[in-house]
Design an enzyme around this catalytic site. Structure first.
Site, PDB file in Angstrom:
ATOM      1  N   THR A 173      -6.667  18.198  -3.940  1.00 31.05           N
ATOM      2  CA  THR A 173      -6.362  18.143  -5.373  1.00 31.05           C
ATOM      3  C   THR A 173      -7.605  18.507  -6.195  1.00 31.05           C
ATOM      4  OG1 THR A 173      -6.870  15.801  -5.370  1.00 31.05           O
ATOM      5  CG2 THR A 173      -4.547  16.389  -5.179  1.00 31.05           C
ATOM      6  N   ASN A 213      -7.478  11.531  -7.513  1.00 32.70           N
ATOM      7  CA  ASN A 213      -6.447  12.370  -6.879  1.00 32.70           C
ATOM      8  C   ASN A 213      -5.084  11.688  -6.880  1.00 32.70           C
ATOM      9  OD1 ASN A 213      -7.566  10.483  -5.130  1.00 32.70           O
ATOM     10  ND2 ASN A 213      -7.128  11.657  -3.297  1.00 32.70           N
ATOM     11  N   ASP A 244      19.040   6.382  -6.116  1.00 32.33           N
ATOM     12  CA  ASP A 244      19.959   7.063  -7.046  1.00 32.33           C
ATOM     13  C   ASP A 244      19.969   8.581  -6.834  1.00 32.33           C
ATOM     14  OD1 ASP A 244      17.251   6.544  -8.004  1.00 32.33           O
ATOM     15  OD2 ASP A 244      17.777   7.751  -9.748  1.00 32.33           O
ATOM     16  N   VAL A 264      16.803   2.027  -8.173  1.00 32.64           N
ATOM     17  CA  VAL A 264      17.883   2.980  -8.484  1.00 32.64           C
ATOM     18  C   VAL A 264      17.596   3.777  -9.763  1.00 32.64           C
ATOM     19  CG1 VAL A 264      19.708   1.769  -7.225  1.00 32.64           C
ATOM     20  CG2 VAL A 264      19.193   1.085  -9.579  1.00 32.64           C
ATOM     21  N   ARG A 319       6.732  19.558  -4.499  1.00 32.12           N
ATOM     22  CA  ARG A 319       6.529  18.815  -3.247  1.00 32.12           C
ATOM     23  C   ARG A 319       7.449  19.373  -2.168  1.00 32.12           C
ATOM     24  NH1 ARG A 319       6.730  13.193  -6.559  1.00 32.12           N
ATOM     25  NH2 ARG A 319       4.581  13.211  -7.243  1.00 32.12           N
ATOM     26  N   GLY A 372       3.477   3.046  -8.006  1.00 33.73           N
ATOM     27  CA  GLY A 372       3.137   2.696  -9.383  1.00 33.73           C
ATOM     28  C   GLY A 372       4.271   1.906 -10.025  1.00 33.73           C
ATOM     29  N   ASP A 386       3.316   9.226  -2.987  1.00 32.81           N
ATOM     30  CA  ASP A 386       4.364   9.524  -3.988  1.00 32.81           C
ATOM     31  C   ASP A 386       5.657   8.759  -3.714  1.00 32.81           C
ATOM     32  OD1 ASP A 386       2.644  11.495  -5.108  1.00 32.81           O
ATOM     33  OD2 ASP A 386       3.296  12.889  -3.548  1.00 32.81           O
ATOM     34  N   GLY A 390      -1.720   9.853  -8.554  1.00 35.46           N
ATOM     35  CA  GLY A 390      -0.936  10.068  -9.765  1.00 35.46           C
ATOM     36  C   GLY A 390       0.214   9.087  -9.789  1.00 35.46           C
ATOM     37  N   HIS A 391      -0.099   7.818 -10.078  1.00 33.89           N
ATOM     38  CA  HIS A 391       0.959   6.801 -10.090  1.00 33.89           C
ATOM     39  C   HIS A 391       1.713   6.861 -11.413  1.00 33.89           C
ATOM     40  CE1 HIS A 391      -1.182   4.128  -6.907  1.00 33.89           C
ATOM     41  NE2 HIS A 391      -0.951   5.355  -6.504  1.00 33.89           N
ATOM     42  N   GLY A 443       1.294  19.161 -10.519  1.00 30.01           N
ATOM     43  CA  GLY A 443       2.514  19.874 -10.889  1.00 30.01           C
ATOM     44  C   GLY A 443       3.068  20.709  -9.735  1.00 30.01           C
TER      45      GLY A 443
HETATM   46  P1  GDP Z   1       3.366   6.801  -6.500  1.00 32.59           P
HETATM   47  O1  GDP Z   1       2.199   7.726  -6.443  1.00 32.59           O
HETATM   48  O2  GDP Z   1       3.686   6.197  -5.170  1.00 32.59           O
HETATM   49  O3  GDP Z   1       3.277   5.797  -7.593  1.00 32.59           O
HETATM   50  O4  GDP Z   1       4.635   7.694  -6.821  1.00 32.59           O
HETATM   51  P2  GDP Z   1       4.792   8.806  -7.962  1.00 32.59           P
HETATM   52  O5  GDP Z   1       4.513   8.218  -9.240  1.00 32.59           O
HETATM   53  O6  GDP Z   1       4.087  10.057  -7.589  1.00 32.59           O
HETATM   54  O7  GDP Z   1       6.323   9.176  -7.759  1.00 32.59           O
HETATM   55  C1  GDP Z   1       7.298   8.381  -8.081  1.00 32.59           C
HETATM   56  C2  GDP Z   1       8.151   9.109  -9.131  1.00 32.59           C
HETATM   57  O8  GDP Z   1       9.447   8.703  -8.965  1.00 32.59           O
HETATM   58  C3  GDP Z   1       7.773   8.753 -10.547  1.00 32.59           C
HETATM   59  O9  GDP Z   1       8.079   9.809 -11.409  1.00 32.59           O
HETATM   60  C4  GDP Z   1       8.688   7.553 -10.842  1.00 32.59           C
HETATM   61  O10 GDP Z   1       8.958   7.367 -12.214  1.00 32.59           O
HETATM   62  C5  GDP Z   1       9.919   7.978 -10.111  1.00 32.59           C
HETATM   63  N1  GDP Z   1      10.698   6.882  -9.551  1.00 32.59           N
HETATM   64  C6  GDP Z   1      10.263   5.760  -8.926  1.00 32.59           C
HETATM   65  N2  GDP Z   1      11.308   5.042  -8.474  1.00 32.59           N
HETATM   66  C7  GDP Z   1      12.421   5.733  -8.830  1.00 32.59           C
HETATM   67  C8  GDP Z   1      13.805   5.521  -8.606  1.00 32.59           C
HETATM   68  O11 GDP Z   1      14.235   4.573  -7.985  1.00 32.59           O
HETATM   69  N3  GDP Z   1      14.669   6.483  -9.090  1.00 32.59           N
HETATM   70  C9  GDP Z   1      14.222   7.583  -9.750  1.00 32.59           C
HETATM   71  N4  GDP Z   1      15.129   8.459 -10.197  1.00 32.59           N
HETATM   72  N5  GDP Z   1      12.923   7.809  -9.973  1.00 32.59           N
HETATM   73  C10 GDP Z   1      12.033   6.895  -9.497  1.00 32.59           C
END
Ligand code: GDP
Length: 424
Positions: free
Chosen positions: A130, A38, A334, A414, A306, A17, A13, A40-41, A303
């Site tokens: 999951t 399992n 950010d 950010v 975390r 993605g 997470d 969720g990007h 859902g």
């Molecule tokens: P992944 O499984 O590694 O792809 O990560 P997830 O998708 O589970 O979690 C990343 C979440 O953080 C997603 O909802 C992205 O849209 C959001 N996200 C990614 N980079 C940023 C960021 O720099 N700032 C904010 N506010 N949200 C981000």
């Protein structure tokens, strides 16, 4: 031919993605090489917001070919549902731009059921799966008791070989868990509903990668989860059942002789963890709730809230080493803008001694965090696009991470949108 793997440094997470979506237009091919439904990007782009489970995050780019490699737990039901969802949103997805390896093993319908039954049996000792069937799938793959996607092409032979496997699985369903057995009719229905739709996407990846190599195509490998969930190097037994490590990428993709040129490790500016297991830097109470809400830290697949805490430098350094990261992306900077001071877990105390080495998994429950504080920047940085325009305190934080974990931070994210990025 230049290659890059995008991998998670921590518990998953981290925002992989988003990083794949950002840089994949520089590559010709994007491959998912391990894990399965399992994942969720999350990708946010002109088509909307997507939580991709099996599809590579490159699927939105018209000039990129997406590949699902042999290392993936290929669940036809989950993949077809996802393909149809993405197509409904107006994305041009067809066998032209999505290739599924004939050598990928099939996650069978009983794998999900066995996953649920085992978690129920474990009650409060459950691993926090999951329930997508990943652990039963990989166990069966290594027992050679599942099917290859390429076998779907000959329906008669497929059923000849899968029927005894189903009968063997029924022994476990009925005799271990007292559950209903699987029937031929159910399996045929699954084949007709999902597997037939998968057939047009099946590809001989040997030929595909040979051709890609000859024509100098560049490849981006997209990982799921992070180093601390790796089956060999993660926090056993709270790991996933596949290798989340960059070194596995060429193998799981279907091109084992390819050498990686870049390994981009993705780190979130603070720590999060889904599921059970030691999480040394964990916060509780009000400050945890605030961080969770500011960062929208709820699982993309489940859902579930975390678990959250400050950036764990000890775990991050370990993840950087195991991934062999050549550069880092720090995401969600950010989110920390509300903090007066930025906390970091800089060391652990184990058996009364300070250490900066990540302990053996069974010693992790003895570790206590040492927390240090850096100055916060206390202003909105989501519109910043140049490193020099970041407040000094934000730059200090990035440079602190670099120094502590020994790896250059090339990207600072950010915001979730594609362009909310600072590239150094
Ligand atoms: P992944 O499984 O590694 O792809 O990560 P997830 O998708 O589970 O979690 C990343 C979440 O953080 C997603 O909802 C992205 O849209 C959001 N996200 C990614 N980079 C940023 C960021 O720099 N700032 C904010 N506010 N949200 C981000």
């Amino acid at each position: 031919m230049s290659n890059c793997a995008i991998v998670g440094i921590n518990w998953g997470d981290e925002g992989k993605g988003r990083m794949v979506d950002l840089i994949c237009s520089d590559y010709d091919v994007v491959v998912r090489y391990q894990g399965g439904g399992n994942a969720g990007h999350t990708v946010i782009n002109e088509y909307g917001k997507f939580a991709l489970h099996l599809l590579p995050s490159g699927i939105f780019h018209q000039n990129v070919v997406s590949v699902i490699g042999n290392g993936v737990a290929l669940d036809p039901e989950s993949l077809i549902t996802e393909i149809e969802y993405v197509q409904e949103k107006g994305v041009a997805l067809s066998p032209e731009n999505l290739k599924v390896s004939c050598r990928a093993s099939l996650l069978m319908p009983w794998h999900k059921e066995l996953d649920c039954l085992e978690e129920q049996r474990l009650k409060d000792k459950a691993y926090g799966s999951t329930k997508q069937g990943i652990a039963p799938f990989y166990s069966d793959k290594f027992q050679k008791k599942t099917m290859l996607a390429g076998e779907l092409l000959d329906e008669e032979k497929f059923f000849e070989r899968v029927t005894p496997i189903m009968e063997w699985k029924n022994l476990t369903l009925e005799k271990v868990y007292g559950a209903e057995p699987f029937t031929y009719e159910k399996l045929k229905d699954w084949y007709d509903t999902y597997c037939k739709k998968l057939i047009p996407y099946l590809t001989d990846t040997d030929v595909f990668f040979d051709t890609a190599k000859e024509s100098g195509k560049s490849i981006l490998f997209e990982a799921q989860l992070g180093a601390l969930r790796d089956i060999d190097f993660g926090i056993v037994p709270y790991t996933t059942s596949s290798s989340t490590i960059a070194a596995y990428a060429p193998i799981g993709a279907g091109a084992p002789a390819i050498k990686l040129d870049r390994v981009l490790g993705v780190v979130k500016a603070y720590s999060t963890c889904v599921g059970e297991g030691p999480f040394v830097c964990e916060w509780f109470g009000e400050k945890a709730e605030r961080l969770r809400e500011e960062g929208f830290e709820f699982g993309a697949k489940t859902g579930r809230p975390r678990r959250v805490g400050p950036l764990d430098i000890v775990a991050t350094r370990y993840g950087v080493e195991k991934q062999g990261a050549t550069e880092l992306a720090v995401t969600k900077m950010d989110i920390l803008s509300y903090m007066d001071e930025i906390p970091v877990c800089s060391k652990y105390i184990v058996n009364g001694k300070e250490t900066d080495r990540f302990p053996f998994p069974s010693d992790l429950d003895k570790a206590e965090p040492v927390t240090e504080y850096l100055k916060g920047w206390k202003c909105d940085i989501s519109g910043v696009r140049e490193y020099d325009k970041l407040p000094k305190e934000a730059r200090d934080y990035i440079e602190y991470i670099e120094k502590q974990v020994g790896c250059f931070v090339k990207y600072v994210s950010v915001g979730p949108q594609r362009d909310a990025i600072i590239i150094r």
